[in-house]
Design an enzyme around this catalytic site. Structure first.
Site, PDB file in Angstrom:
ATOM      1  N   ASP A 109      -1.009  17.023 -11.823  1.00 38.76           N
ATOM      2  CA  ASP A 109       0.407  16.728 -11.990  1.00 38.76           C
ATOM      3  C   ASP A 109       0.639  15.687 -13.080  1.00 38.76           C
ATOM      4  OD1 ASP A 109       3.205  16.873 -10.881  1.00 38.76           O
ATOM      5  OD2 ASP A 109       2.810  14.740 -10.545  1.00 38.76           O
ATOM      6  N   GLU A 122      -0.431  20.369 -15.770  1.00 40.72           N
ATOM      7  CA  GLU A 122       1.014  20.410 -15.939  1.00 40.72           C
ATOM      8  C   GLU A 122       1.320  19.454 -17.093  1.00 40.72           C
ATOM      9  OE1 GLU A 122       5.295  19.186 -14.104  1.00 40.72           O
ATOM     10  OE2 GLU A 122       3.493  18.006 -13.779  1.00 40.72           O
TER      11      GLU A 122
END
Length: 794
Positions: A463, A516
């Protein structure tokens, strides 16, 4: 010196005022000692053959011992204050001038007796909970302690007679920041040490003046449980006999300013259910049944394999279900829908459910909201046995400021950067990790390995990578300091990500890491040893989320069809850079919350047109180069935004609901997209090879048409045509290769069973020798309104 505690405080009546909990403790700990399986020390008499063994004498009276000199005043003060670095050097049993000195620190105790074989010796009460004695022994024996609390005798091992449980290799690797299985060294571990069963505790707190361990096993009174410092490593360690799994614990840390803080274990493998915050001693008993899955998952590189992902927020997918209950439902649903993988939003423990798991406090513990770590292993195991891979969102960029967790863990910045401008995350009110500190890098790299090795996770979706890579991320001029080269790149974060990826790929065959990353950083999925134009080398990820494709394509789809002619390039631009990285095409949770609307609600038009647009878009997405990811609820056209409080609107699929067929039709399309996708190598085998894609027409803006070919490794084609206007186009000519004798429709998003108008091409379509779209032949199709059609050689 003022006493911290008297050995046996009295109340006004003159009776003992020992804490009632200490009386209960004697019973509880005694039962634990009975369960430990540790052998009782035996006297020399036990070795005499029975035939010659004399009758046992009456039990001897306690040996009267000389009182040893009082513990050094400095040691005494540090033990009382919780600032002693080496309690084992003072407490326990030690040779002393040809005899053995015994010292113990037992606050609230009335008496302490040393037992070794037939020897029983009551120690002298030195006050403040200290007891000592000098026994006429030539060497330190194996012994136990009888501790009297308010008349109740508790027999126990002495924690301060044991050697350290961590060896030189562990400490060397930790010091180098290279302990790839750090969780096996630090944290709490049920073990048998020097023949005695208990739990060893170890924690990294280099700035602490002292560390003690508190828990249910000592009624949260850490005074008598000081840990020892293992040299310059910053590691504090203590083996506590008789403590087993299920006990709650925390570390009481004395900060450099003398204040104290009670902290959860950074490497706890189990936690209490939030909002409770204690760590839990854990031992796994799960027996894996996924050996076949693990043996074959590395057979095909992920970029050359089918990869269709269903993203799930476990607590709200079916609210109220535990890990084991999810294991009975989730694998069956994902298998029915044809997805190859599930991606779980963060599973690691987090205090605030509204963060969806993206503000982690327990990096080594699956959230206790849904069950135990073994329950989570059971869920992963069942998914694997069903043929479904398991990806997990992993959050190494930042952590929350909770006072019982990582923030200023030992009184000073430790896991966070010492520079406040580098530590404070500007967007989320959290703290960023200090990626330049080797112990912090080790904590995170080992954490990535931990989930893959201990829980058999098949992939980590990392993330917020962009927030890690740039020093000026969400910061204004003056709020950040350039790197040593004068640039904005966070070189420490780059080195960390490279090390993490290299380590995971080396240790865990078949595992994939996914970034990401929302910028155009060069080489996200390039190997770490390959240098690009930046000179920094690749980051080493296996895949990267294609955020640009997601934003551009959703922007195009949000326009009314009459206006799409002016935005045609938003759908074709992705092919300009499609092979710069190994991409995943994500329609993730981030796109269906906070006013962004659900996927179907982003589409223009009335309810029929919204669903038709959605179906056509999904058909375009599944045919586009790259892997697919779809968030739960979007597979059946949920109209409302997702909420973690109640999860997907499953009631839309209730046959009693009037519009159920509309939602079931979209779900049936997603199921069929996955089925055809998995059976058609042209759609996934050459996702990262430009030779696997060819535009037929990418410039038919006036018609709102996109047509392209996909090819597998043998050259077998699939023709995808998306028509994003609300009209029917008859005899629409599409250029095709001349070596395919006939084409047959294998999927049409406008089919009646999906809720469409059922404008289909039921018969095989034969090419005509008329060149078109740069191809030597062409076919004439009926293009349904707002639909995607797939054709393959008949």
């Amino acid at each position: 010196m003022t006493s911290k505690k008297s050995a046996t405080p009295k109340n006004k009546s003159g009776k003992s005022k020992t804490d009632k909990s200490k009386t209960d403790k004697s019973k509880t700990d005694s039962s634990k000692a009975d369960r430990s399986g540790a052998e009782e020390p035996r006297s020399d008499r036990a070795a005499i053959p029975a035939a010659r063994r004399p009758e046992p004498p009456a039990r001897p009276d306690p040996v009267e011992v000389a009182v040893s000199p009082a513990i050094d005043a400095g040691d005494r003060a540090r033990l009382l204050d919780g600032t002693h670095h080496a309690p084992h050097s003072v407490l326990g049993a030690h040779p002393a001038g040809g005899e053995v000195a015994f010292r113990t620190f037992r606050p609230y105790a009335q008496a302490v007796t040393v037992v070794s074989g037939d020897l029983r010796a009551e120690l002298h009460d030195d006050g403040d909970g200290f007891f000592s004695g000098l026994l006429p022994l030539t060497e330190v024996p194996a012994y136990r302690l009888l501790v009297t609390y308010d008349g109740t005798v508790h027999e126990t091992e002495d924690a301060y007679r044991f050697l350290p449980t961590l060896g030189e290799l562990d400490l060397h690797l930790i010091g180098e920041g290279r302990h790839e299985q750090l969780w096996r060294a630090l944290g709490a571990h049920v073990t048998t040490h020097q023949g005695v069963t208990g739990t060893r505790f170890a924690v990294w707190a280099p700035n602490a003046l002292g560390v003690r361990v508190a828990g249910t096993f000592n009624f949260w009174d850490a005074d008598a449980f000081p840990m020892r410092s293992l040299g310059s490593s910053g590691i504090w360690e203590l083996f506590v006999p008789g403590v087993g799994e299920g006990e709650l614990y925390k570390f009481e840390i004395t900060r450099p300013d003398g204040s104290r803080t009670l902290r959860a274990d950074p490497l706890a493998r189990r936690t209490e259910v939030p909002p409770a915050t204690s760590s839990v001693v854990h031992a796994s008993h799960h027996e894996w049944g996924d050996a076949e899955w693990l043996a074959r998952r590395a057979d095909t590189p992920v970029e050359k394999a089918p990869f269709s992902v269903y993203e799930v927020h476990l607590p709200s997918w079916r609210p109220g279900l535990t890990y084991r209950q999810l294991a009975e439902q989730l694998p069956a649903y994902v298998t029915e829908m044809g997805f190859t993988h599930v991606e779980l939003m963060p599973v690691a423990e987090h205090p605030f459910g509204g963060s969806w798991g993206y503000q982690v406090t327990g990096f080594y513990a699956p959230t206790a909201r849904l069950g135990t770590p073994d329950d989570f292993k059971y869920l992963v195991d069942r998914l694997h046995q069903a043929g479904v891979g398991v990806l997990m969102d992993w959050v190494p960029a930042h952590f929350p400021r909770d006072a019982w967790a990582l923030a200023e863990f030992d009184g000073r910045p430790l896991y966070e950067h010492h520079d406040p401008m580098r530590a404070a995350h500007p967007d989320w009110g959290t703290l960023e990790f200090d990626f330049g500190r080797r112990e912090v890098r080790n904590f995170l790299v080992a954490n990535a390995v931990y989930w893959c090795e201990e829980f058999h996770i098949d992939g980590l979706r990392v993330d917020a990578v962009a927030s890690m890579l740039y020093l000026d991320y969400s910061r204004e001029p003056g709020q950040w300091t350039p790197n040593e080269h004068g640039g904005r790149e966070n070189l420490d974060a780059v080195a960390f990500l490279q090390e993490m990826n290299a380590t995971v790929y080396r240790r865990c065959p078949g595992v994939v890491t996914i970034a990401e990353e929302s910028t155009a950083w060069d080489g996200v999925t390039r190997p770490t040893h390959h240098r690009g134009p930046s000179g920094l080398g690749g980051l080493g990820f296996g895949l990267k989320w294609n955020m640009g494709w997601m934003h551009d394509s959703l922007q195009y789809m949000s326009h009314e069809p009459v206006h799409r002619i002016y935005h045609h390039g938003e759908m074709t631009f992705s092919m300009v850079y499609a092979y710069s990285e190994n991409y995943v095409l994500p329609i993730s949770h981030d796109e269906v919350v906070h006013g962004k609307r659900s996927l179907v609600s982003k589409m223009p038009g009335d309810w029929w047109q919204q669903r038709a647009n959605l179906r056509a878009y999904l058909g375009f997405m599944w045919a586009h180069p790259g892997k697919q990811l779809l968030f739960m609820g979007q597979e059946f056209a949920q109209g409302a935004e997702w909420s973690e409080a109640h999860g997907p609107d499953w009631w839309l699929l209730d046959p009693a609901y009037g519009a159920e067929a509309d939602h079931r039709g979209v779900r049936d399309l997603v199921r069929d997209l996955n089925a055809v996708y998995r059976a058609t190598p042209a759609l996934w085998q050459r996702d990262t090879d430009p030779a696997g894609f060819r535009w037929i027409t990418g410039d038919a803006a006036e018609d709102n048409v996109f047509a392209f070919l996909r090819h597998d490794a043998e050259g077998n084609p699939l023709l995808a045509v998306s028509h994003l206007a609300p009209v029917v186009r008859h005899d629409y000519r599409i250029g095709v290769p001349e070596d395919v004798p006939a084409w047959v429709e294998v999927l049409n998003s406008d089919a009646g069973r999906y809720g469409g108008s059922d404008v289909v091409n039921p018969d095989a379509v034969k090419p005509e020798p008329q060149a078109w779209h740069g191809q030597p032949a062409s076919i004439r199709l009926t293009l349904p309104p707002l639909a995607t059609v797939w054709l393959r050689p008949a």
